[in-house]
Design a protein around this motif. Sequence first.
Motif, mmCIF file in Angstrom:
data_model
loop_
_atom_site.group_PDB
_atom_site.id
_atom_site.type_symbol
_atom_site.label_atom_id
_atom_site.label_comp_id
_atom_site.label_asym_id
_atom_site.label_seq_id
_atom_site.Cartn_x
_atom_site.Cartn_y
_atom_site.Cartn_z
ATOM 1 N N PRO A 1 2.886 13.066 3.256
ATOM 2 C CA PRO A 1 3.119 11.757 3.431
ATOM 3 C C PRO A 1 4.599 11.205 3.815
ATOM 4 C CG PRO A 1 1.035 11.994 2.243
ATOM 5 C CD PRO A 1 2.757 13.342 2.416
ATOM 6 N N ASP A 2 5.320 12.596 3.312
ATOM 7 C CA ASP A 2 6.550 11.873 3.803
ATOM 8 C C ASP A 2 7.754 13.045 4.739
ATOM 9 O OD1 ASP A 2 7.072 9.772 2.046
ATOM 10 O OD2 ASP A 2 7.419 12.060 -0.403
ATOM 11 N N GLU A 3 6.338 13.722 5.474
ATOM 12 C CA GLU A 3 7.171 14.679 6.738
ATOM 13 C C GLU A 3 6.967 13.189 7.965
ATOM 14 O OE1 GLU A 3 8.555 17.040 7.441
ATOM 15 O OE2 GLU A 3 8.796 17.203 5.119
ATOM 16 N N PRO A 4 7.409 13.646 8.936
ATOM 17 C CA PRO A 4 6.889 12.393 10.117
ATOM 18 C C PRO A 4 6.653 12.881 11.315
ATOM 19 C CG PRO A 4 9.333 13.522 10.472
ATOM 20 C CD PRO A 4 8.915 13.825 9.184
ATOM 21 N N ALA A 5 5.320 12.018 11.305
ATOM 22 C CA ALA A 5 4.208 12.977 12.115
ATOM 23 C C ALA A 5 3.933 12.206 13.824
ATOM 24 C CB ALA A 5 2.256 12.535 11.255
ATOM 25 N N VAL A 6 4.946 11.978 14.380
ATOM 26 C CA VAL A 6 4.428 10.731 15.409
ATOM 27 C C VAL A 6 5.620 11.504 16.725
ATOM 28 C CG1 VAL A 6 3.842 8.840 16.913
ATOM 29 C CG2 VAL A 6 3.152 9.104 14.229
ATOM 30 N N TYR A 7 5.608 11.865 17.580
ATOM 31 C CA TYR A 7 7.102 11.901 18.511
ATOM 32 C C TYR A 7 7.888 10.902 19.398
ATOM 33 C CZ TYR A 7 5.750 16.718 19.131
ATOM 34 O OH TYR A 7 5.090 17.965 18.604
ATOM 35 N N ALA A 8 8.782 11.151 19.383
ATOM 36 C CA ALA A 8 9.159 9.482 19.178
ATOM 37 C C ALA A 8 9.229 8.611 21.013
ATOM 38 C CB ALA A 8 11.024 9.979 20.151
ATOM 39 N N SER B 1 -1.077 14.989 25.484
ATOM 40 C CA SER B 1 -2.245 14.397 25.446
ATOM 41 C C SER B 1 -2.382 13.259 23.805
ATOM 42 C CB SER B 1 -3.281 16.025 25.010
ATOM 43 O OG SER B 1 -2.418 16.784 24.167
ATOM 44 N N PRO B 2 -4.080 12.929 23.236
ATOM 45 C CA PRO B 2 -3.705 11.896 22.547
ATOM 46 C C PRO B 2 -3.675 12.753 20.910
ATOM 47 C CG PRO B 2 -5.677 11.118 24.262
ATOM 48 C CD PRO B 2 -4.968 12.619 24.127
ATOM 49 N N GLY B 3 -3.304 11.717 20.254
ATOM 50 C CA GLY B 3 -3.592 12.079 19.003
ATOM 51 C C GLY B 3 -4.513 11.769 18.043
ATOM 52 N N LEU B 4 -4.791 11.900 16.406
ATOM 53 C CA LEU B 4 -5.352 11.818 15.798
ATOM 54 C C LEU B 4 -4.818 11.701 14.136
ATOM 55 C CD1 LEU B 4 -7.894 9.849 14.881
ATOM 56 C CD2 LEU B 4 -8.930 12.262 15.176
ATOM 57 N N MET B 5 -4.677 10.348 13.273
ATOM 58 C CA MET B 5 -3.579 10.804 12.286
ATOM 59 C C MET B 5 -4.718 9.466 11.528
ATOM 60 S SD MET B 5 0.551 10.106 12.917
ATOM 61 C CE MET B 5 -0.157 7.949 13.545
ATOM 62 N N VAL B 6 -4.519 10.988 10.709
ATOM 63 C CA VAL B 6 -5.858 9.761 9.628
ATOM 64 C C VAL B 6 -4.950 9.851 8.522
ATOM 65 C CG1 VAL B 6 -8.147 9.780 8.211
ATOM 66 C CG2 VAL B 6 -8.132 11.265 10.938
ATOM 67 N N LEU B 7 -5.223 8.310 7.384
ATOM 68 C CA LEU B 7 -3.718 7.884 6.854
ATOM 69 C C LEU B 7 -5.385 7.678 5.887
ATOM 70 C CD1 LEU B 7 -3.031 7.974 9.266
ATOM 71 C CD2 LEU B 7 -1.301 5.814 8.201
ATOM 72 N N VAL B 8 -4.707 8.151 4.010
ATOM 73 C CA VAL B 8 -5.527 7.453 2.557
ATOM 74 C C VAL B 8 -4.582 6.025 2.112
ATOM 75 C CG1 VAL B 8 -7.198 7.543 1.012
ATOM 76 C CG2 VAL B 8 -7.485 9.210 3.166
ATOM 77 N N MET C 1 0.706 -1.125 -0.108
ATOM 78 C CA MET C 1 0.464 0.022 0.025
ATOM 79 C C MET C 1 0.603 1.617 -0.055
ATOM 80 S SD MET C 1 -3.056 -1.050 1.967
ATOM 81 C CE MET C 1 -2.411 -0.732 4.224
ATOM 82 N N THR C 2 0.264 2.304 -0.643
ATOM 83 C CA THR C 2 1.299 3.398 -0.588
ATOM 84 C C THR C 2 0.438 4.530 -0.278
ATOM 85 O OG1 THR C 2 2.199 2.863 -3.298
ATOM 86 C CG2 THR C 2 2.005 5.189 -2.701
ATOM 87 N N LEU C 3 1.095 4.816 0.849
ATOM 88 C CA LEU C 3 0.404 6.736 1.502
ATOM 89 C C LEU C 3 0.410 7.628 0.650
ATOM 90 C CD1 LEU C 3 -0.594 7.747 3.978
ATOM 91 C CD2 LEU C 3 1.369 7.921 5.231
ATOM 92 N N LEU C 4 -1.302 7.837 0.146
ATOM 93 C CA LEU C 4 -1.626 8.756 -0.870
ATOM 94 C C LEU C 4 -1.931 10.056 -0.469
ATOM 95 C CD1 LEU C 4 -3.737 6.633 -2.770
ATOM 96 C CD2 LEU C 4 -1.838 6.950 -3.567
ATOM 97 N N ALA C 5 -2.227 10.368 1.376
ATOM 98 C CA ALA C 5 -2.452 11.375 1.931
ATOM 99 C C ALA C 5 -2.722 11.561 3.529
ATOM 100 C CB ALA C 5 -3.803 11.893 1.624
ATOM 101 N N LEU C 6 -2.143 12.477 4.162
ATOM 102 C CA LEU C 6 -2.150 12.377 5.627
ATOM 103 C C LEU C 6 -2.804 13.449 5.975
ATOM 104 C CD1 LEU C 6 -0.874 11.294 8.285
ATOM 105 C CD2 LEU C 6 1.254 12.179 7.582
ATOM 106 N N ALA C 7 -4.017 13.215 7.626
ATOM 107 C CA ALA C 7 -4.312 14.452 8.101
ATOM 108 C C ALA C 7 -4.471 14.247 9.182
ATOM 109 C CB ALA C 7 -5.820 14.601 8.267
#
Length: 276
Positions: free
Chosen positions: A16-23, A103-110, A1-7
């Motif tokens: 989608p090529d930028e990091p989105a989660v803290y270590a 605080s909780p995070g939310l990511m949406v991947l297509v 699967m290829t990541l097409l979009a990230l919110a």
Amino acid sequence: MTLLALAVAGRGLVDPDEPAVYADDEAVIRGRAAFETMRVYGGAPFRLQSHLDRLAASCERISVAPPDAEEARSLAALALERADAPDAVLRFYRTSGRELMGSPGLMVLVSSLPDHLEALRLRGVRLVALLGVRAEVPWLLGGVKSTSYAVNMAAEAEARKRGADDAVFVTEDELVLEGPVTNIWWRRGSTLFTPSLDLGILAGVTRDALLDLAPTHGFDVREGRFPLAELKGAEEVFTSSSVRELMPVVELDRRPIPLGEAARVLQSALRTAALG
Ligand SMILES: Cc1ncc(COP(=O)(O)O)c(C=O)c1O
């Protein structure tokens, strides 16, 4: 699967090529996060509300605050618009947040659909029965879509090592449970059988859709606690999941399983319902 979009909540669309989660997000360091995966048909996610409800239930079981449903919906809309793909996979990740301060995070991947699915549907899948440990042990998080799926992935790898495509989990006393990422079904005559939710399996959204569709296509359904021997003696076996939809099973523990009509009829009914 290829990541097409990230919110991402608080950020909107993210490359989608930028990091989105803290270590130090507990999702990363302890696997404490909940997720949902659904299929997008004609640009619209199938049974989105059911997935959001299940995400909230999973969050509760791992003590993470559920996401705001409206925020989740609007992030999904943003990502779907950006992806601009009629057929795709939409996933939500509710992370517990940074250790101590988070605080909780939310990511949406297509993402694009995996490309091998239709070939696999034509060929049928080979299953092996493997021990699953979930029934009636709530702290093992049966029925929860947490990101601690390494065990499920290891079961798939073990199945491949044994010359099969996928696994079906059974209890120690050989009651049928589910697959690592699927629910399981089989047929005798015009009756379909599938394990009941009280076994601690995931309440599949596709499973639910099939419970609705089966009677209008001439099948009655029995949910319950069934021994592996019944699965082995079935006239037809198939799996269900959001991404793979219905997959006919052609082999179980190296013994052939006959192909039947139910998987084909219900696969087409599911597509019709999803596109309607
Ligand atoms: C353990 C497990 N069972 C069943 C399913 C099927 O659920 P759904 O139809 O909602 O995709 C999944 C989906 O990923 C799963 O992980």
